[in-house]
Design a protein around this motif. Structure first.
Motif: not given
Length: 817
Positions: A658-668
């Motif tokens: 919170q307050g810094k950001g979000t990362t989504f990681t997708l693996s294929f």
């Protein structure tokens, strides 16, 4: 005679008595200046000498210059329109012969004006001392405006009557004070089943099932407002009760208020909506309800939708709990049936009323139950039955349960049987799933979460798949109509709006199917960098000027297998969510690389937004879960991403602070570098000549889609044969068939099995499949292998025609690798 009747109707139509009274009031002591103001004049006619006297006001009314000729009967006669002379003279001569007053109306002849001028005159006999008529005196009045108004009124009435009678929708006119039906059109007569004369002698309370007080309230509401619409239940002559939507507006006829109703039957629409709503409710109940409670809710719904008062289910086989062997509806248990519990369901089975259902596996309708030749009477305590509908539930060729309803106040129909069958199928599917879940006894939280996603996914996918069939029909017919309607046509914009709305609905359905992992995908092996770079212009346009979109490509040879359209969809969802998380200025970073797990490519989407609350992280992939404000998020975005990634054997994870950001990681999973196939040109192909046209066999169990595809292909010149299932297709003459266009899933044998059989007889036969199911649900069918042509539902005419043409020219079509 026709002219006389025409003139008589015209003068009578504008109110003969009112005009005569007006002439009398003008004639009695009216001065000449007043006559001029009201466009009237006096005349006198000595019938013994034929001498005439005209006042100054008459000359312009006759279209003559003052004193341009000697006033005479002959001069006046010439001012009358030729077609009117005979009728006018006949009226005057008859009155003179009898010595009575006369009234006549005529058109003025010879006027320069383009508008017709109408005059009306009243003549009164004047007698001598012996009572003999010696002269007539009278007045002439300009009634042009009266006649014009009357003509417009008659024309308006004729138009209204024509629209009312010939329209293909149900129309009624009601007296709001009494509720009496004043008029009904032919469509109403056919719909309700009563002759028009009988309908016009009925009261709306004999049709509307509401109490009279409620009907009066609606009639009063229609009187107070210009137009309103309500939903009612209407009774017909055959005693069936239908759901209707009544659009009403107040009108005035001869100064009296009436209600003008346009009525649409919405029974099927309401039933479809009720089925979809009940299916959702049944899924929601399944989390806590027992199997018996689910069946009882299903029977209650079947009773409600068919106006029945008896509902029952008898389970004949399966590993079910004792309370599921025989289930009655709530109303049946409380009011209708007092059968002893130790008789079980055998008493009813032995009565012989289900023998055909058990033997043939088909629905039975008994609308005259008492006339049945049963082996034995119903068990003691069983309620009296007048009508019954019995639907067997099949597992393969075995009847596993009997669902039934009874004692509807009117006859059951095949539509009722289909409705009960759908409801039974909903309940049985859910009950079967509950048994599978209970057998597995899986208690781990991760698996429970997966089952929760699967539960709602099945609902979304089931509804979306059914909806796709309807969208395919709508899309195809609208496209055909647009091809036939020019842009200047008044319906063109409306059809275009329907097309746009349908295409938006297709996109929504695609989201639901993706979440359910039932979206039909067409994956290709493509380079990950190329996929992102093709999508970047759209992403940067959607982000706006205050948010930077940074791209860091990965190894150039990294390739994955995915549907490019679905890849764009998940990347857009993640970037739009990131944009919404950034309040003002910020950065969205997209990185491509290799995973620490060998054999996987990784794509990360990071933002500098507000982050996600830690307690929300376990729920972000749940359907309909959203942290956005009400009305600003559907909760389907991330669940759609989850479904697509899983569908392509990948993984998705999220980390946030919170307050810094979000990362989504997708693996294929990584694939070898793709061989780029040359895409067939999307050029305009000329329609095949009739004499050279190919023969296409269409096999589709949905009649509307079958008719649509056949119409499209026949329109461009193909010769088409059709069949609703594989067995029917095999009965057709196979000679000359160039292409088999078949649904994958069919009643009986499926599409690939049908193709294998037909290909044995004709090795050169080409085949093209269509389906709305996911490929993974069809992988076990060996006929579906790489290189077989495939089109997803719903499809556009252009896509269908293009793929058909490529399938008929296989040498020019490079199948996907």
């Amino acid at each position: 005679m026709e002219k006389t009747q025409h003139l008589s109707s015209l003068s009578g139509g504008i109110g003969q008595s009112r005009l005569t009274g007006l002439i009398d009031s003008i004639a009695e002591g009216t001065s000449d200046p007043i006559l001029s103001l009201v466009h009237a004049g006096r005349w006198g006619w000595d019938i013994t000498t034929n001498a005439n006297e005209w006042s100054e006001e008459l000359w312009p009314l006759y279209g003559l210059d003052p004193h341009s000729t000697e006033p005479s009967y002959e001069a006046w006669r010439e001012t009358i329109f030729p077609e009117d002379r005979e009728a006018v003279e006949s009226t005057i001569h008859n009155a003179v012969a009898k010595g009575t007053e006369f009234n006549c109306t005529w058109r003025v002849n010879g006027l320069n004006s383009s508008e017709v001028q109408w005059l009306m005159s009243k003549g009164t006999p004047v007698r001598d001392e012996q009572g003999k008529v010696i002269r007539y005196a009278g007045i002439v009045l300009d009634v042009t405006e009266w006649m014009r108004a009357d003509g417009m009124r008659r024309e308006s009435q004729a138009r209204f009557k024509a629209v009312f009678e010939s329209n293909s929708v149900i129309k009624l006119i009601l007296d709001p004070a009494s509720g009496n039906i004043i008029d009904a059109n032919g469509c109403a007569e056919r719909y309700y089943g009563w002759p028009a004369g009988q309908l016009q002698s009925m009261n709306i309370s004999q049709i509307n099932v509401l109490p009279w007080e409620a009907i009066q309230s609606h009639l009063a509401s229609w009187q107070e407002h210009e137009s309103q619409h309500f939903e009612f239940r209407h009774r017909r002559a055959d005693r069936t009760i239908r759901d209707v939507e009544a659009f009403g507006s107040k009108i005035s006829i001869h100064g009296k208020p009436y209600v003008y109703l346009i009525i649409n039957d919405i029974t099927e629409r309401n039933r479809l909506a009720s089925l979809m709503a009940f299916r959702l409710r049944l899924y929601q109940m399944s989390e806590t309800a027992t199997e018996a409670e689910l069946l009882r809710a299903t029977l209650n719904e079947a009773e409600r939708l068919t106006d029945s008062i008896i509902g029952f289910c008898h389970v004949l086989s399966g590993p079910f709990s004792p309370d599921m062997q025989r289930v009655w509806s709530t109303n049946t248990m409380q009011h209708e049936c007092r059968m002893d519990t130790d008789q079980g369901d055998m008493g009813v089975r032995m009565a012989g009323i289900w023998q055909e259902a058990l033997r043939d596996g088909k629905a039975l309708i008994h609308n005259d139950f008492k006339s049945l030749n049963r082996n034995r009477p119903l068990p003691h305590g069983h309620s009296d039955v007048q009508r019954e509908l019995v639907v067997p539930h099949m597992e393969g060729t075995t009847v596993t349960a009997i669902f039934g309803i009874g004692n509807c106040p009117y006859d059951y129909t095949e539509d009722d049987a289909s409705l009960v069958n759908n409801l039974a199928g909903f309940a049985w599917d859910i009950i079967a799933r509950k048994h599978a879940e209970r057998a597995e006894q899986v208690m781990q939280e991760q698996l429970n979460q997966s089952q929760k996603l699967e539960l709602v996914g099945q609902l979304a996918g089931g509804i979306a798949h059914d909806y796709n069939n309807m969208l395919a029909i709508t899309l195809g017919h609208v496209e055909m109509l647009l091809d036939q309607v020019p842009e200047s046509h008044p319906f063109f914009n409306g059809l275009k709006a329907i097309l746009n709305s349908t295409e938006r609905s297709v996109a929504i359905t695609s989201q639901l199917l993706a979440f359910a992992r039932k979206q039909t995908v067409q994956p290709a092996v493509v380079r990950l960098n190329a996929l992102v770079e093709e999508c970047l212009p759209m992403l940067r346009g959607a982000m706006g000027e205050s948010i930077a979109c940074v791209w860091h490509p990965g190894p150039a040879i990294n390739s994955i297998s995915i549907d490019p359209g679905q890849f764009d969809q998940i990347l857009l969802i993640l970037c739009l969510n990131a944009r919404d998380a950034i309040k003002e200025n910020g950065t969205i970073t997209i990185n491509a690389g290799e995973s620490t797990t060998p054999g996987y490519a990784v794509l990360t989407v990071s933002d500098t937004g507000i982050g996600i609350n830690e307690r929300h992280l376990p729920h972000i992939f749940e359907p309909f879960f959203t942290t956005k404000e009400v009305g600003k998020g559907t909760g389907l975005g991330l669940s759609t991403v989850y479904g697509i990634v899983k569908q392509h054997n990948g993984h998705v994870a999220c980390s946030s602070e919170q307050g810094k950001g979000t990362t989504f990681t997708l693996s294929f999973p990584l694939y070898s570098d793709p061989v780029v196939a040359e895409k067939p040109a999307d050029d305009e192909r000329s329609e095949p000549a009739v004499e050279d046209s190919k023969v296409i066999l269409i096999v589709e169990d949905e009649p509307d889609i079958l008719h649509l595809v056949q119409t499209i292909l026949e329109k461009i010149g193909y010769r088409v044969r059709s069949a609703p299932d594989g067995e029917s297709a095999l009965k057709l003459d196979p000679q000359g068939i160039n292409l088999l266009l078949t649904d994958v899933v069919l009643p009986g044998m499926n599409g690939p099995q049908l193709y294998e059989i037909m290909q044995e007889a004709d090795p050169d036969l080409q085949c093209m499949f269509m389906s709305g199911y996911a490929p993974e649900s069809l992988d076990h069918l060996q006929s579906l292998q790489e290189g077989v042509n495939f089109i997803r539902k719903p499809f556009s005419i252009k896509d269908l025609v293009g793929l058909v043409q490529r399938s008929l020219e296989p040498q020019s079509y490079l199948p996907p690798q």
